[in-house]
Design a protein around this motif. Structure first.
Motif, PDB file in Angstrom:
ATOM      1  N   GLU A  79     -11.965  17.347  -8.632  1.00 16.55           N
ATOM      2  CA  GLU A  79     -11.978  18.152  -7.405  1.00 16.55           C
ATOM      3  C   GLU A  79     -12.847  19.406  -7.547  1.00 16.55           C
ATOM      4  OE1 GLU A  79      -7.470  18.036  -7.460  1.00 16.55           O
ATOM      5  OE2 GLU A  79      -8.604  16.510  -8.561  1.00 16.55           O
ATOM      6  N   PHE A  80     -13.192  19.772  -8.764  1.00 14.68           N
ATOM      7  CA  PHE A  80     -13.849  21.053  -9.013  1.00 14.68           C
ATOM      8  C   PHE A  80     -15.315  20.932  -9.422  1.00 14.68           C
ATOM      9  CE2 PHE A  80      -9.322  21.477  -9.732  1.00 14.68           C
ATOM     10  CZ  PHE A  80      -9.019  22.585  -8.965  1.00 14.68           C
ATOM     11  N   THR A  81     -15.760  19.704  -9.706  1.00 14.50           N
ATOM     12  CA  THR A  81     -17.144  19.528 -10.143  1.00 14.50           C
ATOM     13  C   THR A  81     -18.054  19.166  -8.979  1.00 14.50           C
ATOM     14  OG1 THR A  81     -16.701  17.203 -10.706  1.00 14.50           O
ATOM     15  CG2 THR A  81     -16.516  18.836 -12.483  1.00 14.50           C
ATOM     16  N   ASP A  82     -19.315  19.572  -9.082  1.00 15.68           N
ATOM     17  CA  ASP A  82     -20.268  19.271  -8.018  1.00 15.68           C
ATOM     18  C   ASP A  82     -20.813  17.849  -8.113  1.00 15.68           C
ATOM     19  OD1 ASP A  82     -21.942  19.557 -10.214  1.00 15.68           O
ATOM     20  OD2 ASP A  82     -22.949  21.356  -9.475  1.00 15.68           O
ATOM     21  N   HIS A  83     -20.442  17.128  -9.167  1.00 14.81           N
ATOM     22  CA  HIS A  83     -20.838  15.725  -9.301  1.00 14.81           C
ATOM     23  C   HIS A  83     -19.667  14.775  -9.070  1.00 14.81           C
ATOM     24  CE1 HIS A  83     -18.976  16.212 -13.251  1.00 14.81           C
ATOM     25  NE2 HIS A  83     -19.820  17.209 -13.495  1.00 14.81           N
ATOM     26  N   GLY A  84     -18.451  15.319  -8.983  1.00  9.30           N
ATOM     27  CA  GLY A  84     -17.285  14.528  -8.630  1.00  9.30           C
ATOM     28  C   GLY A  84     -16.664  13.714  -9.740  1.00  9.30           C
ATOM     29  N   HIS A  85     -17.199  13.813 -10.956  1.00 12.45           N
ATOM     30  CA  HIS A  85     -16.587  13.087 -12.064  1.00 12.45           C
ATOM     31  C   HIS A  85     -15.438  13.899 -12.648  1.00 12.45           C
ATOM     32  CE1 HIS A  85     -18.706   9.331 -12.608  1.00 12.45           C
ATOM     33  NE2 HIS A  85     -19.831   9.938 -12.276  1.00 12.45           N
ATOM     34  N   CYS A  86     -14.614  13.207 -13.429  1.00 10.76           N
ATOM     35  CA  CYS A  86     -13.413  13.822 -13.986  1.00 10.76           C
ATOM     36  C   CYS A  86     -13.684  14.612 -15.257  1.00 10.76           C
ATOM     37  CB  CYS A  86     -12.371  12.742 -14.271  1.00 10.76           C
ATOM     38  SG  CYS A  86     -11.813  11.887 -12.789  1.00 10.76           S
ATOM     39  N   GLY A  87     -14.952  14.745 -15.635  1.00 11.76           N
ATOM     40  CA  GLY A  87     -15.265  15.462 -16.850  1.00 11.76           C
ATOM     41  C   GLY A  87     -16.649  16.062 -16.834  1.00 11.76           C
ATOM     42  N   VAL A  88     -16.995  16.651 -17.938  1.00 12.18           N
ATOM     43  CA  VAL A  88     -18.308  17.271 -18.144  1.00 12.18           C
ATOM     44  C   VAL A  88     -19.330  16.172 -18.423  1.00 12.18           C
ATOM     45  CG1 VAL A  88     -19.607  18.880 -19.596  1.00 12.18           C
ATOM     46  CG2 VAL A  88     -17.182  19.329 -19.078  1.00 12.18           C
ATOM     47  N   LEU A  89     -20.521  16.309 -17.871  1.00 11.20           N
ATOM     48  CA  LEU A  89     -21.554  15.295 -18.047  1.00 11.20           C
ATOM     49  C   LEU A  89     -22.538  15.671 -19.153  1.00 11.20           C
ATOM     50  CD1 LEU A  89     -22.499  14.369 -14.359  1.00 11.20           C
ATOM     51  CD2 LEU A  89     -20.672  13.431 -15.804  1.00 11.20           C
ATOM     52  N   THR A  90     -23.064  14.647 -19.816  1.00 10.81           N
ATOM     53  CA  THR A  90     -24.152  14.835 -20.762  1.00 10.81           C
ATOM     54  C   THR A  90     -25.463  14.970 -19.980  1.00 10.81           C
ATOM     55  OG1 THR A  90     -24.557  12.471 -20.953  1.00 10.81           O
ATOM     56  CG2 THR A  90     -22.947  13.428 -22.479  1.00 10.81           C
ATOM     57  N   SER A  91     -26.546  15.262 -20.692  1.00 12.38           N
ATOM     58  CA  SER A  91     -27.845  15.445 -20.035  1.00 12.38           C
ATOM     59  C   SER A  91     -28.331  14.178 -19.336  1.00 12.38           C
ATOM     60  CB  SER A  91     -28.896  15.904 -21.053  1.00 12.38           C
ATOM     61  OG  SER A  91     -29.004  14.953 -22.111  1.00 12.38           O
ATOM     62  N   ASP A  92     -27.848  13.011 -19.804  1.00 13.89           N
ATOM     63  CA  ASP A  92     -28.270  11.759 -19.172  1.00 13.89           C
ATOM     64  C   ASP A  92     -27.227  11.221 -18.189  1.00 13.89           C
ATOM     65  OD1 ASP A  92     -26.359  11.023 -20.996  1.00 13.89           O
ATOM     66  OD2 ASP A  92     -27.560   9.461 -21.970  1.00 13.89           O
ATOM     67  N   GLY A  93     -26.245  12.067 -17.817  1.00 15.60           N
ATOM     68  CA  GLY A  93     -25.330  11.715 -16.747  1.00 15.60           C
ATOM     69  C   GLY A  93     -24.070  10.969 -17.142  1.00 15.60           C
ATOM     70  N   ARG A  94     -23.808  10.824 -18.439  1.00 14.22           N
ATOM     71  CA  ARG A  94     -22.569  10.190 -18.883  1.00 14.22           C
ATOM     72  C   ARG A  94     -21.458  11.229 -18.999  1.00 14.22           C
ATOM     73  NH1 ARG A  94     -22.688   9.040 -23.741  1.00 14.22           N
ATOM     74  NH2 ARG A  94     -24.639  10.067 -24.297  1.00 14.22           N
ATOM     75  N   VAL A  95     -20.215  10.779 -18.834  1.00 16.13           N
ATOM     76  CA  VAL A  95     -19.083  11.688 -19.003  1.00 16.13           C
ATOM     77  C   VAL A  95     -18.847  11.896 -20.497  1.00 16.13           C
ATOM     78  CG1 VAL A  95     -16.621  12.035 -18.615  1.00 16.13           C
ATOM     79  CG2 VAL A  95     -18.029  11.023 -16.822  1.00 16.13           C
ATOM     80  N   ASP A  96     -18.903  13.144 -20.920  1.00 17.03           N
ATOM     81  CA  ASP A  96     -18.731  13.520 -22.329  1.00 17.03           C
ATOM     82  C   ASP A  96     -17.236  13.694 -22.600  1.00 17.03           C
ATOM     83  OD1 ASP A  96     -18.523  14.913 -24.777  1.00 17.03           O
ATOM     84  OD2 ASP A  96     -20.509  15.789 -24.524  1.00 17.03           O
ATOM     85  N   ASN A  97     -16.651  12.721 -23.266  1.00 18.62           N
ATOM     86  CA  ASN A  97     -15.208  12.715 -23.488  1.00 18.62           C
ATOM     87  C   ASN A  97     -14.734  13.996 -24.179  1.00 18.62           C
ATOM     88  OD1 ASN A  97     -12.799  10.459 -23.615  1.00 18.62           O
ATOM     89  ND2 ASN A  97     -12.632  11.903 -25.304  1.00 18.62           N
ATOM     90  N   ASP A  98     -15.337  14.339 -25.321  1.00 21.77           N
ATOM     91  CA  ASP A  98     -14.796  15.421 -26.133  1.00 21.77           C
ATOM     92  C   ASP A  98     -15.080  16.794 -25.546  1.00 21.77           C
ATOM     93  OD1 ASP A  98     -13.976  13.330 -27.658  1.00 21.77           O
ATOM     94  OD2 ASP A  98     -15.217  13.785 -29.398  1.00 21.77           O
ATOM     95  N   ALA A  99     -16.231  16.963 -24.897  1.00 17.94           N
ATOM     96  CA  ALA A  99     -16.494  18.231 -24.202  1.00 17.94           C
ATOM     97  C   ALA A  99     -15.513  18.409 -23.048  1.00 17.94           C
ATOM     98  CB  ALA A  99     -17.934  18.266 -23.696  1.00 17.94           C
ATOM     99  N   THR A 100     -15.131  17.313 -22.423  1.00 19.98           N
ATOM    100  CA  THR A 100     -14.165  17.367 -21.328  1.00 19.98           C
ATOM    101  C   THR A 100     -12.793  17.796 -21.828  1.00 19.98           C
ATOM    102  OG1 THR A 100     -15.358  15.673 -20.092  1.00 19.98           O
ATOM    103  CG2 THR A 100     -13.047  16.003 -19.535  1.00 19.98           C
TER     104      THR A 100
END
Length: 333
Positions: A129-150
């Motif tokens: 709900e809080f990200t401008d890309h709508g994913h449930c986590g932080v994204l890597t530079s190539d657009g994947r959800v970074d599990n551990d950074a999240t």
């Protein structure tokens, strides 16, 4: 005389269905208001509640109307409320999720002040709900959800929600290791009394569509790399076992109706309470069919929640919670 049954009069299951009193006496599963949790949406910047078109009867609340909804839920003797928030400003890492003055954390404080000890105030712990890309986590530079950074963001989010007064945090992001990281963060900060609900078996479902309207989701693409494949049943047992080992106090199956087999599996083996979420698409289908005159609305609502309980859920998140509790109260008088 030829009898239609080999032992006439002996085996008659219908005897136990003959009257309302008899049916009540032998009923195997009941629904009680305390087993119901009401999901509630709060939106920053509103002057008045805003209806959600795809979820008739549900609305985005202001903080004032949230307080009224919480008070109504308490009066209905519900088990709890689950809070979701829609901020006005979003960014790549969901900064507003951890801001003490962010809309979700203000909503938690308002709800706990209103509810007192009458309800379990639960908060959604996810970044979508809080990200401008709508994913449930932080994204890597190539657009994947970074599990551990999240996970780092989730830990900070848990601390913010606990500080705001949440009784339970609902980890819905489906990141590997999320329960352990959040449990450790809460315990180390002295919030060992805050419970953790793990959305342990959350599927990549088509039934979330109206919810995305409710939170004004920015998602492009899908969440299939982290939410579960709808084809998989045994995998749910693995996810639940991991989350319980990491310290989950409650585990969740989501959605509910399309996954009653999974729910039954989990309930049969879980060492902790099991929740199930009757999601937005399930709600919308009942409301749409009832509005068209194709089904009896009250009976359909009751039957759907009863089926979730019958499959093994200890409590059910449902947008019908307050209304259903009112009907149930009439029965228990």
């Amino acid at each position: 005389m030829t009898h239609p049954l080999p032992h006439p009069g002996r085996v008659r299951p219908r005897r136990l269905r003959a009257t309302p009193a008899m049916r009540r006496l032998v009923r195997e599963v009941d629904v009680h208001p305390r087993q119901l949790v009401l999901p509630v949406f709060v939106r920053e910047g509103l002057d008045a509640p805003r209806p959600i078109a795809s979820m008739p009867g549900v609305q985005q609340h202001t903080l004032d109307s949230l307080r009224a909804a919480v008070a109504q839920a308490a009066d209905a003797r519900l088990g709890g409320v689950m809070l979701f928030a829609v901020p006005e400003v979003r960014d790549a890492v969901g900064t507003q999720a951890t801001d003490p003055d962010g809309i979700l954390n203000r909503a938690i404080a308002a709800a706990t002040a209103e509810a007192g000890d009458a309800l379990v105030v639960q908060a959604d712990l996810c970044l979508d709900e809080f990200t401008d890309h709508g994913h449930c986590g932080v994204l890597t530079s190539d657009g994947r959800v970074d599990n551990d950074a999240t996970l780092v963001r989730y830990a900070d989010m848990a601390l913010a929600q606990a500080a705001a007064g949440a009784h339970l945090v609902g980890l819905s992001g489906m990141m590997d290791g999320q329960v352990g990281v959040v449990r450790d963060a809460l315990d180390q900060a002295g919030h060992d009394d805050v419970a953790v609900l793990a959305y342990a078996a959350k599927y990549a479902s088509a039934f979330y569509g109206p919810f995305r309207d409710a939170v004004e989701s920015q998602l492009e693409g899908d969440r299939r790399t982290y939410q579960m494949d709808p084809a998989n049943r045994r995998e749910a047992a693995r996810e639940v076992a991991i989350d319980v080992t990491e310290g989950a106090d409650v585990v969740m199956v989501k959605p509910a109706l399309a996954y009653l087999d999974v729910l039954a599996d989990v309930a049969a083996t879980s060492q902790v309470p099991v929740a199930a979420y009757a999601v937005s698409g399930e709600y919308a289908m009942i409301e749409a069919a009832a509005a068209a005159g194709w089904i009896e609305r009250e009976r359909a609502i009751r039957e759907s929640v009863l089926s979730i309980r019958r499959a093994g859920a200890d409590h059910v998140l449902t947008y019908h919670a307050t209304e259903l509790a009112g009907w149930l109260a009439e029965e228990y008088r």
